[in-house]
Scaffold this active site. Sequence first.
Site, PDB file in Angstrom:
ATOM      1  N   LYS A 196       0.856  -1.183   0.000  1.00  0.00           N
ATOM      2  CA  LYS A 196       0.000   0.000   0.000  1.00  0.00           C
ATOM      3  C   LYS A 196       0.896   1.237   0.000  1.00  0.00           C
ATOM      4  O   LYS A 196       1.580   1.519   0.988  1.00  0.00           O
ATOM      5  CB  LYS A 196      -0.924  -0.001   1.219  1.00  0.00           C
ATOM      6  CG  LYS A 196      -1.925   1.155   1.241  1.00  0.00           C
ATOM      7  CD  LYS A 196      -2.841   1.009   2.449  1.00  0.00           C
ATOM      8  CE  LYS A 196      -3.863   2.134   2.504  1.00  0.00           C
ATOM      9  NZ  LYS A 196      -4.737   1.994   3.691  1.00  0.00           N
ATOM     10  N   LYS A 249      -2.075  -1.634  -3.825  1.00  0.00           N
ATOM     11  CA  LYS A 249      -2.899  -0.424  -3.841  1.00  0.00           C
ATOM     12  C   LYS A 249      -1.999   0.809  -3.890  1.00  0.00           C
ATOM     13  O   LYS A 249      -1.068   0.896  -3.087  1.00  0.00           O
ATOM     14  CB  LYS A 249      -3.772  -0.392  -2.579  1.00  0.00           C
ATOM     15  CG  LYS A 249      -4.689   0.805  -2.469  1.00  0.00           C
ATOM     16  CD  LYS A 249      -5.484   0.762  -1.166  1.00  0.00           C
ATOM     17  CE  LYS A 249      -6.427   1.965  -1.076  1.00  0.00           C
ATOM     18  NZ  LYS A 249      -7.174   1.984   0.191  1.00  0.00           N
TER      19      LYS A 249
END
Length: 327
Positions: A196, A249
Amino acid sequence: MNELTFHRHRRLRRTPGIRKMVRETVLQKEDLIFPIFVLEGRDIKNEVPSMPGVYQVSLDHLGEEMNRLESSGVPAVIVFGIPEHKDENGTQAYAEEGIVQKAIRQIKQTHPDLTVIADTCLCQYTDHGHCGIIEHGTIVNDTSLDLLTKTAVSQADAGADIIAPSNMMDGFTAAIRKGLDEAGYTNIPVMSYSVKFASAFYGPFRDAAHSSPSFGDRKTYQMDPPNRLEALREAASDVEEGADFLIVKPALSYLDVVREVKDETAKPVVAYNVSGEYAMIKAAAANGWIDEKEVVMEKLTSMKRAGADLIVTYFAIDAAAWIDQEQ
């Protein structure tokens, strides 16, 4: 021209039927996961200004959204909560009657065939907006793990099918896996936000989830965007710690990372098509600059082609309808 020898690649593109026969990457409805934002109160359905078509909904409107999702053929939903009360320890994240816990129970009761994924973080629930506990102005790692584990167990208690921790604390997958196992949830998978990045593409999400940090930023725990090898180290750690799925992500600016994570692991890889990616397409389409359907389908297909097994996307319901049209 008769003296030339060359390959006629266009033969395999000549008709729609032939193009379908040799298509290497196929996007399916089963690949998609739909995010939803739930909040306390009644008769609330607020469109997020920066995300046209995306709503914050109270529990009395949740059923309508789940009817729409189930009818589309998209099999899974990931639930984000907006609590009525926030405090320094994010206690509503792990409260038995927390908003996500209530939403999970409702969905599993009314739509038992939907797979319910619980986002597991503290940022929406803390008054400072960070994903961990603050001590002396610093986001502390190990103390945060205890509360994240409590949150995961409470979500499993509510009936979540999958736990998706998104906080990027070191050891969060190991702590949550251990906590779930000790609570008797050995069969509940962990869909870890393994990679992330500290991305500028999250802005509209923070409007939707009311989760902007009140000071500083998240760069001490979310990843530095230039780092590719670090992403592989993060993913490898989560595999060792018991993750069942690995999320990358954002998706679109990190397709190279999606591919490398897929090549390095046998675990299912999930690409998160984030809010900023959604908002840009919506804005361009609203101005008539692009064909929304064509751009969305090309973008989602690129994520599959890069190696994603699953895609979290705000376009899930629309994309499912477009997939049906193409069949």
